[in-house]
Design a protein around this motif. Structure first.
Motif, PDB file in Angstrom:
ATOM      1  N   ASP A 103     -30.901  10.768 -27.609  1.00  0.00           N
ATOM      2  CA  ASP A 103     -30.533  11.730 -28.640  1.00  0.00           C
ATOM      3  C   ASP A 103     -30.863  13.128 -28.154  1.00  0.00           C
ATOM      4  O   ASP A 103     -31.527  13.315 -27.133  1.00  0.00           O
ATOM      5  N   ASP A 160     -29.142  21.130 -27.673  1.00  0.00           N
ATOM      6  CA  ASP A 160     -29.021  20.291 -26.477  1.00  0.00           C
ATOM      7  C   ASP A 160     -30.084  20.603 -25.419  1.00  0.00           C
ATOM      8  O   ASP A 160     -29.905  20.299 -24.239  1.00  0.00           O
ATOM      9  N   ASP A 201     -27.024   0.520 -28.002  1.00  0.00           N
ATOM     10  CA  ASP A 201     -25.672   0.954 -28.366  1.00  0.00           C
ATOM     11  C   ASP A 201     -25.196   0.227 -29.621  1.00  0.00           C
ATOM     12  O   ASP A 201     -24.575   0.829 -30.505  1.00  0.00           O
ATOM     13  N   LYS A 212     -28.725  14.512 -32.950  1.00  0.00           N
ATOM     14  CA  LYS A 212     -27.507  13.865 -32.452  1.00  0.00           C
ATOM     15  C   LYS A 212     -27.894  12.592 -31.704  1.00  0.00           C
ATOM     16  O   LYS A 212     -28.602  12.645 -30.694  1.00  0.00           O
ATOM     17  N   TYR A 257     -27.076   9.300 -29.483  1.00  0.00           N
ATOM     18  CA  TYR A 257     -26.102   8.975 -28.441  1.00  0.00           C
ATOM     19  C   TYR A 257     -25.988   7.464 -28.214  1.00  0.00           C
ATOM     20  O   TYR A 257     -26.991   6.748 -28.176  1.00  0.00           O
ATOM     21  N   GLU A 269     -21.107   8.294 -25.372  1.00  0.00           N
ATOM     22  CA  GLU A 269     -21.570   9.674 -25.222  1.00  0.00           C
ATOM     23  C   GLU A 269     -22.306   9.865 -23.898  1.00  0.00           C
ATOM     24  O   GLU A 269     -22.190  10.918 -23.246  1.00  0.00           O
ATOM     25  N   ASN A 270     -23.067   8.847 -23.504  1.00  0.00           N
ATOM     26  CA  ASN A 270     -23.791   8.945 -22.234  1.00  0.00           C
ATOM     27  C   ASN A 270     -22.847   9.062 -21.047  1.00  0.00           C
ATOM     28  O   ASN A 270     -23.134   9.777 -20.082  1.00  0.00           O
ATOM     29  N   LEU A 305     -22.009  12.604 -20.975  1.00  0.00           N
ATOM     30  CA  LEU A 305     -23.160  13.452 -20.656  1.00  0.00           C
ATOM     31  C   LEU A 305     -23.500  13.417 -19.173  1.00  0.00           C
ATOM     32  O   LEU A 305     -23.893  14.433 -18.599  1.00  0.00           O
TER      33      LEU A 305
END
Length: 351
Positions: free
Chosen positions: A135, A234, A262, A298, A300, A304-305, A308
């Motif tokens: 996150d 972030d 997940d 946020k 994740y 999303e990873n 990122l």
């Protein structure tokens, strides 16, 4: 033994009797077959199915943080167990505390901030790396102050509770920098982020740098936020940290661990009415407070990873975040030697 075998054995026995020849060498087979030669016997000599593999044990260190909602849900909803893992969650007061335990092999996995990762690698010889982000804080870390303190600039000469060397210390220094103040302009008393929140609620300090659920408790008690991670989005991110030397042997278990988290994240998004009370049990907070806390964070999942971390040709934004954190730690003299930012990340599990 199939039916043909039974008939052959029966025929041999009858032949022995007819010829009055001793067939004692057949007796053990006949006795052994006698119990198993019925009509229900399975064909051939099929082996019994192998027992299921024992679950892989993982001890995971964490602090009590809203960003770990996916982890808490994976544990409570049985996702770790279904992945073949026996996960033991071990709580710590601060995110940095997990890393010392991880480095000494007391833990298999540590959930911690990128800032703590930079500090531990910058002050010692460790091989701890982040394999995924969990996150990033977008308001769930903050400086809370009493009435009469309207901004960071008003903290000059005031007493502030925070944790020296931890992520809330970094947040505070960022806030001071934006307000044009230095650390020696305020009176700092060091304690855990949880204790800082409790001290503020009890009226023992003018301000505190803390996190959820203490921000919510502080604002309910008459305090207010004067600076938060929403002003530096972030930057404060939490990760799944492991030892690089264990990556090969733990590869399968780490991948299953991330997959179960997940699932927890997806459950949080698809069925919040069920998920929020479960998360609240870990944070000792009602579901409505948990929902409000999540507004400042946020969470994740694996999708999303993937974004990122990016690709080898086009690294994702986590590398810029890691560099910013390392640079800040070096400038603030939180580390003896700045580690190479890219050396603190291993993208192999999420790319």
């Amino acid at each position: 033994m199939n039916r043909r075998t039974v008939l052959r054995e029966l025929g041999a026995a009858l032949a022995c009797l007819a010829l009055s020849v001793g067939c004692s060498n057949k007796e053990p087979a006949a006795r052994g077959a006698g119990a198993a030669a019925g009509p229900d016997q399975r064909a051939g000599d099929a082996k019994a199915p192998a027992p299921p593999a024992a679950p892989v044990k993982l001890t995971v260190g964490h602090d009590l943080w809203i960003g770990y909602a996916g982890v808490f849900l994976a544990n409570e909803l049985g996702y770790f167990k279904e992945a073949g893992l026996d996960v033991g969650l071990k709580p710590f007061s601060n995110p940095g505390d997990t890393l010392a335990a991880l480095a000494s092999s007391q833990l298999d996995i540590g959930l911690t901030t990128l800032q703590n990762l930079a500090v531990v690698n910058g002050n010692g010889d460790t091989d701890i790396v982040a394999i995924a982000l969990i996150d990033s804080s977008n308001g769930a870390d903050a400086v809370v102050a009493r009435e009469g303190i309207a901004s960071m600039a008003d903290l000059k000469g005031k007493t502030v509770a925070l944790t020296l060397g931890e992520v809330n210390h970094m947040l505070f220094l960022l806030g001071l920098e934006k307000a044009g103040l230095r650390a020696d302009d305020v009176k700092i008393t060091s304690m855990s982020a949880d204790d800082a929140g409790a001290a503020f609620v009890a009226g023992k300090v003018d301000a505190a740098v803390t996190w959820e659920p203490w921000i919510t408790k502080a604002t309910k008690g008459g305090g207010h936020v004067i600076f938060s991670s929403a002003s530096v989005p972030d930057t404060i991110a939490d990760s799944v940290a492991v030892r690089r030397s264990r990556l090969a042997e733990g590869k399968d278990a780490y991948a299953k661990f991330l997959g179960a988290i997940d699932r927890g994240v997806r459950s949080l998004r698809s069925d919040p009415d069920k998920a929020l009370p479960i998360v609240g049990k870990y944070l000792n907070a009602p579901a409505e407070d948990v929902k409000r806390m999540l507004d400042g964070d946020k969470i994740y999942g694996l999708a999303e990873n993937k974004q990122l971390f990016g690709t080898a040709d086009r690294p994702g934004p986590v590398y810029a975040t890691m560099k910013y954190v390392v640079d800040f730690a070096a400038q603030s003299r939180l580390v003896k030697k700045a580690p190479a930012p890219e050396s603190l990340l291993d993208p192999g599990f999420v790319r």
